[in-house]
Design a protein around this motif. Sequence first.
Motif, PDB file in Angstrom:
ATOM      1  N   VAL A   1       0.864  -1.186   0.000  1.00  0.00           N
ATOM      2  CA  VAL A   1       0.000   0.000   0.000  1.00  0.00           C
ATOM      3  C   VAL A   1       0.896   1.230   0.000  1.00  0.00           C
ATOM      4  CG1 VAL A   1      -1.629   1.373   1.330  1.00  0.00           C
ATOM      5  CG2 VAL A   1      -1.981  -1.086   1.121  1.00  0.00           C
ATOM      6  N   LEU A   2       0.653   2.121  -0.945  1.00  0.00           N
ATOM      7  CA  LEU A   2       1.360   3.392  -0.989  1.00  0.00           C
ATOM      8  C   LEU A   2       0.375   4.475  -0.597  1.00  0.00           C
ATOM      9  CD1 LEU A   2       3.231   2.988  -4.413  1.00  0.00           C
ATOM     10  CD2 LEU A   2       4.108   2.496  -2.125  1.00  0.00           C
ATOM     11  N   ALA A   3       0.744   5.296   0.386  1.00  0.00           N
ATOM     12  CA  ALA A   3      -0.185   6.333   0.825  1.00  0.00           C
ATOM     13  C   ALA A   3       0.540   7.669   0.833  1.00  0.00           C
ATOM     14  CB  ALA A   3      -0.725   6.008   2.211  1.00  0.00           C
ATOM     15  N   ASP A   4      -0.051   8.656   0.157  1.00  0.00           N
ATOM     16  CA  ASP A   4       0.582   9.961   0.025  1.00  0.00           C
ATOM     17  C   ASP A   4      -0.167  10.970   0.887  1.00  0.00           C
ATOM     18  OD1 ASP A   4       2.094  12.062  -0.706  1.00  0.00           O
ATOM     19  OD2 ASP A   4       1.623  11.968  -2.854  1.00  0.00           O
ATOM     20  N   GLU A   5       0.372  11.269   2.044  1.00  0.00           N
ATOM     21  CA  GLU A   5      -0.244  12.195   2.996  1.00  0.00           C
ATOM     22  C   GLU A   5      -1.747  11.939   3.153  1.00  0.00           C
ATOM     23  OE1 GLU A   5       1.130  16.192   2.843  1.00  0.00           O
ATOM     24  OE2 GLU A   5       2.710  15.715   1.417  1.00  0.00           O
ATOM     25  N   PRO A   6      -2.130  10.749   3.557  1.00  0.00           N
ATOM     26  CA  PRO A   6      -3.561  10.418   3.591  1.00  0.00           C
ATOM     27  C   PRO A   6      -4.331  11.197   4.640  1.00  0.00           C
ATOM     28  CG  PRO A   6      -2.284   8.682   4.638  1.00  0.00           C
ATOM     29  CD  PRO A   6      -1.296   9.631   4.032  1.00  0.00           C
ATOM     30  N   THR A   7      -3.626  11.796   5.613  1.00  0.00           N
ATOM     31  CA  THR A   7      -4.348  12.502   6.676  1.00  0.00           C
ATOM     32  C   THR A   7      -4.319  14.010   6.490  1.00  0.00           C
ATOM     33  OG1 THR A   7      -2.348  12.551   8.017  1.00  0.00           O
ATOM     34  CG2 THR A   7      -3.832  10.699   8.356  1.00  0.00           C
ATOM     35  N   ALA A   8      -3.661  14.473   5.441  1.00  0.00           N
ATOM     36  CA  ALA A   8      -3.420  15.911   5.291  1.00  0.00           C
ATOM     37  C   ALA A   8      -4.706  16.717   5.214  1.00  0.00           C
ATOM     38  CB  ALA A   8      -2.564  16.171   4.054  1.00  0.00           C
ATOM     39  N   SER A   9      -5.733  16.150   4.598  1.00  0.00           N
ATOM     40  CA  SER A   9      -6.958  16.938   4.439  1.00  0.00           C
ATOM     41  C   SER A   9      -7.999  16.604   5.512  1.00  0.00           C
ATOM     42  CB  SER A   9      -7.540  16.709   3.040  1.00  0.00           C
ATOM     43  OG  SER A   9      -7.782  15.335   2.855  1.00  0.00           O
ATOM     44  N   LEU A  10      -7.550  15.892   6.562  1.00  0.00           N
ATOM     45  CA  LEU A  10      -8.499  15.498   7.613  1.00  0.00           C
ATOM     46  C   LEU A  10      -8.182  16.224   8.921  1.00  0.00           C
ATOM     47  CD1 LEU A  10      -8.561  11.624   7.077  1.00  0.00           C
ATOM     48  CD2 LEU A  10      -9.973  13.374   5.988  1.00  0.00           C
ATOM     49  N   ASP A  11      -9.198  16.319   9.771  1.00  0.00           N
ATOM     50  CA  ASP A  11      -8.912  16.873  11.092  1.00  0.00           C
ATOM     51  C   ASP A  11      -8.194  15.822  11.928  1.00  0.00           C
ATOM     52  OD1 ASP A  11     -10.848  15.226  12.656  1.00  0.00           O
ATOM     53  OD2 ASP A  11     -12.293  16.261  11.374  1.00  0.00           O
ATOM     54  N   LYS A  12      -7.686  16.244  13.092  1.00  0.00           N
ATOM     55  CA  LYS A  12      -6.842  15.394  13.928  1.00  0.00           C
ATOM     56  C   LYS A  12      -7.480  14.031  14.202  1.00  0.00           C
ATOM     57  CE  LYS A  12      -5.017  18.113  17.216  1.00  0.00           C
ATOM     58  NZ  LYS A  12      -5.014  18.558  18.631  1.00  0.00           N
ATOM     59  N   GLN A  13      -8.709  14.116  14.701  1.00  0.00           N
ATOM     60  CA  GLN A  13      -9.428  12.922  15.139  1.00  0.00           C
ATOM     61  C   GLN A  13      -9.630  11.916  13.998  1.00  0.00           C
ATOM     62  OE1 GLN A  13     -12.087  12.521  18.073  1.00  0.00           O
ATOM     63  NE2 GLN A  13     -12.197  10.462  17.226  1.00  0.00           N
ATOM     64  N   SER A  14     -10.220  12.379  12.873  1.00  0.00           N
ATOM     65  CA  SER A  14     -10.525  11.429  11.811  1.00  0.00           C
ATOM     66  C   SER A  14      -9.257  10.980  11.097  1.00  0.00           C
ATOM     67  CB  SER A  14     -11.546  12.010  10.832  1.00  0.00           C
ATOM     68  OG  SER A  14     -11.254  13.346  10.537  1.00  0.00           O
ATOM     69  N   GLY A  15      -8.239  11.856  11.092  1.00  0.00           N
ATOM     70  CA  GLY A  15      -6.956  11.456  10.523  1.00  0.00           C
ATOM     71  C   GLY A  15      -6.363  10.301  11.316  1.00  0.00           C
ATOM     72  N   HIS A  16      -6.427  10.420  12.608  1.00  0.00           N
ATOM     73  CA  HIS A  16      -5.870   9.373  13.458  1.00  0.00           C
ATOM     74  C   HIS A  16      -6.634   8.067  13.288  1.00  0.00           C
ATOM     75  CE1 HIS A  16      -3.224   8.077  16.630  1.00  0.00           C
ATOM     76  NE2 HIS A  16      -4.267   7.457  17.208  1.00  0.00           N
ATOM     77  N   GLU A  17      -7.965   8.187  13.262  1.00  0.00           N
ATOM     78  CA  GLU A  17      -8.814   7.013  13.047  1.00  0.00           C
ATOM     79  C   GLU A  17      -8.438   6.280  11.770  1.00  0.00           C
ATOM     80  OE1 GLU A  17     -12.967   8.474  14.914  1.00  0.00           O
ATOM     81  OE2 GLU A  17     -13.030   7.836  12.815  1.00  0.00           O
ATOM     82  N   ALA A  18      -8.335   7.068  10.681  1.00  0.00           N
ATOM     83  CA  ALA A  18      -8.063   6.476   9.371  1.00  0.00           C
ATOM     84  C   ALA A  18      -6.750   5.707   9.396  1.00  0.00           C
ATOM     85  CB  ALA A  18      -8.031   7.578   8.305  1.00  0.00           C
ATOM     86  N   VAL A  19      -5.716   6.349   9.979  1.00  0.00           N
ATOM     87  CA  VAL A  19      -4.403   5.705   9.979  1.00  0.00           C
ATOM     88  C   VAL A  19      -4.388   4.466  10.870  1.00  0.00           C
ATOM     89  CG1 VAL A  19      -1.977   6.032  10.543  1.00  0.00           C
ATOM     90  CG2 VAL A  19      -3.229   7.832   9.377  1.00  0.00           C
ATOM     91  N   THR A  20      -5.104   4.528  11.977  1.00  0.00           N
ATOM     92  CA  THR A  20      -5.168   3.366  12.866  1.00  0.00           C
ATOM     93  C   THR A  20      -5.816   2.167  12.162  1.00  0.00           C
ATOM     94  OG1 THR A  20      -5.606   5.004  14.569  1.00  0.00           O
ATOM     95  CG2 THR A  20      -5.721   2.694  15.233  1.00  0.00           C
ATOM     96  N   ILE A  21      -6.901   2.473  11.461  1.00  0.00           N
ATOM     97  CA  ILE A  21      -7.572   1.407  10.704  1.00  0.00           C
ATOM     98  C   ILE A  21      -6.622   0.806   9.675  1.00  0.00           C
ATOM     99  CG2 ILE A  21      -9.348   0.985   8.963  1.00  0.00           C
ATOM    100  CD1 ILE A  21     -11.059   3.101  10.456  1.00  0.00           C
ATOM    101  N   LEU A  22      -5.929   1.690   8.970  1.00  0.00           N
ATOM    102  CA  LEU A  22      -4.991   1.238   7.948  1.00  0.00           C
ATOM    103  C   LEU A  22      -3.930   0.334   8.566  1.00  0.00           C
ATOM    104  CD1 LEU A  22      -3.865   1.398   5.067  1.00  0.00           C
ATOM    105  CD2 LEU A  22      -2.674   3.494   5.714  1.00  0.00           C
ATOM    106  N   GLU A  23      -3.409   0.770   9.708  1.00  0.00           N
ATOM    107  CA  GLU A  23      -2.350  -0.005  10.366  1.00  0.00           C
ATOM    108  C   GLU A  23      -2.868  -1.381  10.780  1.00  0.00           C
ATOM    109  OE1 GLU A  23      -1.195   1.552  14.101  1.00  0.00           O
ATOM    110  OE2 GLU A  23       0.532   0.229  14.320  1.00  0.00           O
ATOM    111  N   ARG A  24      -4.057  -1.385  11.385  1.00  0.00           N
ATOM    112  CA  ARG A  24      -4.622  -2.643  11.876  1.00  0.00           C
ATOM    113  C   ARG A  24      -4.829  -3.640  10.719  1.00  0.00           C
ATOM    114  NH1 ARG A  24      -9.949  -3.781  12.028  1.00  0.00           N
ATOM    115  NH2 ARG A  24     -10.579  -1.595  12.047  1.00  0.00           N
ATOM    116  N   LEU A  25      -5.469  -3.139   9.657  1.00  0.00           N
ATOM    117  CA  LEU A  25      -5.772  -4.035   8.540  1.00  0.00           C
ATOM    118  C   LEU A  25      -4.506  -4.538   7.859  1.00  0.00           C
ATOM    119  CD1 LEU A  25      -8.819  -2.129   7.029  1.00  0.00           C
ATOM    120  CD2 LEU A  25      -8.847  -4.223   8.401  1.00  0.00           C
ATOM    121  N   ALA A  26      -3.517  -3.655   7.756  1.00  0.00           N
ATOM    122  CA  ALA A  26      -2.277  -4.037   7.093  1.00  0.00           C
ATOM    123  C   ALA A  26      -1.546  -5.101   7.903  1.00  0.00           C
ATOM    124  CB  ALA A  26      -1.402  -2.802   6.900  1.00  0.00           C
TER     125      ALA A  26
END
Lengths: 225, 389
Positions: A166-191
């Motif tokens: 998986v290649l991810a280019d600043e996936p949280t840049a356009s998100l607020d703190k909370q949802s950015g963190h959520e997204a990355v955590t999900i990504l980490e868990r699934l990976a």
Amino acid sequence: MSPVIDVYDLNFSFGSGALTQPVLKNVTISIRKGEIVLMTGPSGSGKTTFLTIIGGLRQAYHGSVRVLDQQLINSSEQVKVSVRQQIGYIFQQHNLLKSLTALQNVSMALEMQNRMTEQQRLDRAAEMLNAVGLGERLNYKPDQLSAGQRQRVSIARALVGQPKIVLADEPTASLDKQSGHEAVTILERLAKESQTTILLVTHDYRILDMADRVVELEDGVIKEK
Amino acid sequence: MNLVAWVYFPARLAWRQLIFDRTKLIAATCGVLFACVLVFMQQGFRDALYASAASAPVKLHGDLFLMHKQSEAMWRPIRFKRSELMRALGNPAVTEVYPLYLGLAPFKNIETRGKRTLMVYGFDPDSLIFDIEEIKNKRTALRLKDTVLFDEYSRPEFGPMRQLLEAGRRVTEVNDYKITVVGLFRLGVSFAADGNIVTSDLNFMRIFPDRSLNDIDLGVIKLYPDTSIKQVQAELSSQLNEFVNIFTYEELLQNEKNYWANMAPIGFIFGFGTVMGLVVGLVIVYQILFTDITNHRNEFATLKAMGYEHGYFIRVVFASAFFLAILGFIPGYLFSLGLYHLAESQIFMPMPMTFAKAMTVFLFILSMCMTAGFLAIHKLKAANPADMF
Ligand SMILES: Nc1ncnc2c1ncn2[C@@H]1O[C@H](COP(=O)(O)OP(=O)(O)O)[C@@H](O)[C@H]1O
Ligand SMILES: [Mg+2]
């Protein structure tokens, strides 16, 4: 075991002649299967360029870039397409198809796999959307979702085909703190569950702890941290 | 990849993208609909023209027809000597020959006294060269001095002849010559004439005082049954003077149609109209597909990054073009159907909607949309994933 991404002495520049602008200089890096590598670096240092080369979106001509045992330097369109099909890409903007529902968007990633029936595709896509916490939003169009939800849809889309990388280019840049963190955590868990290799570009220092390794790209030169 | 998926998936994406933006879809459909109606009307008028151009010869009863070589069409014949027609009697296969006299003349509307030009046919009432029941039945009446039969299918500007006759108003003027309408028949208007009357050869000479029985416009030849028309035609062409054409019935029809299709500027005008309709439609559809690709550039680049090949997007564009063709054609067809009926009832032109015509127009519209798609796909190159992210 050979690394899934093996870059040696990669040089890349934009433009030609007097206008040549070198962007990547003698970049060398190896990433093993299942590794989570975060890449940081100032804006304009060449991170996006590097990802697009690894992802088979941009053609490089000098050095060696082996991704999933295929050489991408001076490669044919066929090789690039085959590499793209084995990689999940998450962009800074969500880049979902706005005329399709979340479910349809995710199953687009499976349409190239003709061994699956349409029903299997939809089931698989729904499962994936469940996993990112959007089981209730399957038939929503991107307009009807929040920025964080959209980014989670694109995470689901990137992962649904069970890519090796998986290649991810600043996936949280356009998100607020909370949802950015959520997204990355999900990504980490699934990976982690599926032993997927991740190369993630970020400026977000709060997520550095999920990484196995952090590298920094500065002025086209890569440094391990 | 199997063929169904090869077509189905891109077509499905094209469809989903089309119906997503309803306003644009309606605008696009209207563009195609417009082109469709334009082409249908041009084709309809053109076919009506050919059909009506040949309506007079359709009702003539004969085996071979003599016409001057320089006669381009029946409505503007070059006269030739009656003796030339008589010479045909020298061929043993010929039983009878009859001259036909043609002339355009103003006809005075009994009610309004307004004048309008129609076609006057003069023939020997003893002959049976018109294959029209009402004319056959009124032959005795036509033998009388200054009598004519009026074509009920003439344009209404000549007056409501049936009611007028029933009311006993039957006297009017043709070419400023007083005549009596003694009956009606049905033939139909053409682009050359808005109406028709039939009269005897002798009356014809009275209506046109500068014409002579010896100068005829068309010769009708009848043969003994079971003779080979082609063979007699060949024999006659060596026996008769070279300035006459000897047509079979089909050749006469074809000659009339060819005149309107090729000689008269009118055939060109309708062809031109069809092309213009298609060009306008092409530009509209191209514009729509082009902006569509531009708007979806990001999405296409994303799909490319996911491993979709270039061909997939080409199929998406062609599928969009195909759907636009179908979506525009269906209402365009129904609308044109209505206009055809309107034209038939208002301007008395035969405008049948045949399956062949519908198919032809559909193929025109389909090729138009596909060409637009073909022109638009170059824009796909702009969807380069590397420059997108
Ligand atoms: N398509 C392009 N054409 C020319 N120069 C480019 C292009 N894309 C990026 N660059 C230049 O390459 C350098 C690196 O860009 P990029 O890889 O986007 O950096 P980062 O993602 O680290 O911010 C920048 O100086 C940028 O201006
Ligand atoms: Mg960048």
